[in-house]
Design an enzyme around this catalytic site. Structure first.
Site, PDB file in Angstrom:
ATOM      1  N   LEU A  43       0.835  -1.205   0.000  1.00 17.23           N
ATOM      2  CA  LEU A  43       0.000   0.000   0.000  1.00 17.23           C
ATOM      3  C   LEU A  43       0.867   1.251   0.000  1.00 17.23           C
ATOM      4  O   LEU A  43       2.033   1.230   0.400  1.00 17.23           O
ATOM      5  CB  LEU A  43      -0.939  -0.020   1.211  1.00 17.23           C
ATOM      6  CG  LEU A  43      -1.966  -1.161   1.184  1.00 17.23           C
ATOM      7  CD1 LEU A  43      -2.765  -1.200   2.483  1.00 17.23           C
ATOM      8  CD2 LEU A  43      -2.905  -1.045  -0.018  1.00 17.23           C
ATOM      9  N   ASN A  46       3.131  -5.793  10.892  1.00 15.09           N
ATOM     10  CA  ASN A  46       3.243  -6.849   9.875  1.00 15.09           C
ATOM     11  C   ASN A  46       4.026  -8.018  10.466  1.00 15.09           C
ATOM     12  O   ASN A  46       4.840  -7.837  11.366  1.00 15.09           O
ATOM     13  CB  ASN A  46       3.990  -6.306   8.651  1.00 15.09           C
ATOM     14  CG  ASN A  46       4.048  -7.307   7.515  1.00 15.09           C
ATOM     15  OD1 ASN A  46       3.053  -7.989   7.216  1.00 15.09           O
ATOM     16  ND2 ASN A  46       5.194  -7.432   6.875  1.00 15.09           N
ATOM     17  N   THR A  47       3.750  -9.203   9.953  1.00 17.40           N
ATOM     18  CA  THR A  47       4.608 -10.352  10.258  1.00 17.40           C
ATOM     19  C   THR A  47       5.226 -10.823   8.960  1.00 17.40           C
ATOM     20  O   THR A  47       4.562 -10.897   7.923  1.00 17.40           O
ATOM     21  CB  THR A  47       3.843 -11.493  10.958  1.00 17.40           C
ATOM     22  OG1 THR A  47       4.753 -12.581  11.178  1.00 17.40           O
ATOM     23  CG2 THR A  47       2.659 -11.994  10.158  1.00 17.40           C
ATOM     24  N   HIS A  48       6.527 -11.128   9.040  1.00 19.20           N
ATOM     25  CA  HIS A  48       7.268 -11.514   7.842  1.00 19.20           C
ATOM     26  C   HIS A  48       7.950 -12.861   8.091  1.00 19.20           C
ATOM     27  O   HIS A  48       8.574 -13.044   9.143  1.00 19.20           O
ATOM     28  CB  HIS A  48       8.311 -10.441   7.516  1.00 19.20           C
ATOM     29  CG  HIS A  48       9.102 -10.752   6.293  1.00 19.20           C
ATOM     30  ND1 HIS A  48       8.595 -10.573   5.029  1.00 19.20           N
ATOM     31  CD2 HIS A  48      10.341 -11.267   6.141  1.00 19.20           C
ATOM     32  CE1 HIS A  48       9.505 -10.970   4.140  1.00 19.20           C
ATOM     33  NE2 HIS A  48      10.570 -11.390   4.793  1.00 19.20           N
ATOM     34  N   ASP A  79       9.073  -4.166   4.420  1.00 21.58           N
ATOM     35  CA  ASP A  79       9.837  -5.080   5.290  1.00 21.58           C
ATOM     36  C   ASP A  79      11.050  -4.413   5.932  1.00 21.58           C
ATOM     37  O   ASP A  79      12.081  -5.064   6.159  1.00 21.58           O
ATOM     38  CB  ASP A  79      10.288  -6.336   4.506  1.00 21.58           C
ATOM     39  CG  ASP A  79       9.108  -7.150   3.976  1.00 21.58           C
ATOM     40  OD1 ASP A  79       8.037  -7.095   4.599  1.00 21.58           O
ATOM     41  OD2 ASP A  79       9.279  -7.820   2.947  1.00 21.58           O
TER      42      ASP A  79
HETATM   43  C1  GRF Z   1       2.631 -15.614   6.811  1.00 22.20           C
HETATM   44  O1  GRF Z   1       3.752 -16.461   6.739  1.00 22.20           O
HETATM   45  C2  GRF Z   1       3.048 -14.168   6.737  1.00 22.20           C
HETATM   46  O2  GRF Z   1       4.267 -13.909   7.369  1.00 22.20           O
HETATM   47  C3  GRF Z   1       3.190 -13.976   5.255  1.00 22.20           C
HETATM   48  O3  GRF Z   1       2.062 -14.659   4.724  1.00 22.20           O
HETATM   49  C4  GRF Z   1       1.742 -15.747   5.572  1.00 22.20           C
HETATM   50  C5  GRF Z   1       0.267 -15.649   5.897  1.00 22.20           C
HETATM   51  O4  GRF Z   1      -0.293 -16.902   6.187  1.00 22.20           O
HETATM   52  N1  GRF Z   1       3.263 -12.577   4.909  1.00 22.20           N
HETATM   53  P1  GRF Z   1      -1.846 -17.042   6.608  1.00 22.20           P
HETATM   54  O5  GRF Z   1      -2.684 -16.517   5.455  1.00 22.20           O
HETATM   55  O6  GRF Z   1      -2.064 -16.246   7.843  1.00 22.20           O
HETATM   56  O7  GRF Z   1      -2.043 -18.509   6.817  1.00 22.20           O
END
Ligand code: GRF
Length: 185
Positions: free
Chosen positions: A87, A101-103, A139
């Site tokens: 975005l 965010n989770t990466h 990120d």
């Molecule tokens: C996660 O591994 C996240 O870090 C990445 O996409 C995945 C999402 O998985 N960006 P889900 O849709 O929550 O199962």
């Protein structure tokens, strides 16, 4: 604090956030995906904003649509849970320092969409996941939490990603809660 979750995928992280009892006011999806069913089953409103993938994609206009959907649900904190659209500036202006965010890698190693493939190809023995504040640079925002995950002999992208995701599903909701409670950063 009212949370807006952005999702595009299977929604397992969304599910863990809901299980944690966090106040999810709305889920916004950018495509047809299982995250929609996860939200609906939990009785959470879903806003579907399907995007295009060609050159005609207007990222700025799309970002405004997402911000409008979040604002309409009085969202105070944005949580990206496997959201497949980068975005633009308006969401960072609307939610400065309040987008998480989770990466699936140990940032700053392996940023981008193919982090699991790239970690596997690089032959690293440890990778992991990173929960961070999202900024305009993808990120790259301040890191809130990280946890290492081993790469095991015979791993495929799928098996490694699933091992990482099982950690994300514990670390992400706990970190969101700590962020809301002001324990971190
Ligand atoms: C996660 O591994 C996240 O870090 C990445 O996409 C995945 C999402 O998985 N960006 P889900 O849709 O929550 O199962």
């Amino acid at each position: 604090m009212r949370i807006g979750v952005l999702a595009s995928g299977s929604g397992t992280n969304l599910s863990s956030i809901l299980d944690e009892g966090l106040d999810v006011a709305v889920v916004v999806v950018d495509r047809v995906c299982r995250a929609t069913d996860v939200a609906r089953r939990a009785g959470v409103p879903v806003v579907e904003l399907p995007r295009t993938f060609g050159r005609d994609f207007d990222r700025l206009a799309y970002t405004h649509q997402v911000v409008d959907a979040l604002a309409a649900h009085d969202v105070a904190l944005v949580v990206m849970a496997g959201f497949g659209t980068v975005l633009d500036k308006p969401i960072h202006d609307a939610y400065p320092g309040r987008i998480l965010n989770t990466h699936p890698a140990l940032l700053p190693a392996f940023p981008g969409w193919h982090s699991v493939e790239e970690a596997l190809a690089a032959g690293v023995k440890l990778t992991g996941c990173t929960v961070h504040v999202a900024t305009l640079d993808v990120d790259a925002g301040p890191i809130l939490a990280q946890e290492a995950v081993p790469v095991l002999p015979g791993d495929t992208v799928e098996s490694l990603h699933e091992r990482i995701k099982s950690v994300e599903r514990r670390l992400y909701p706990a970190t969101i809660r700590q962020f809301i409670e002001g324990v971190i950063p």
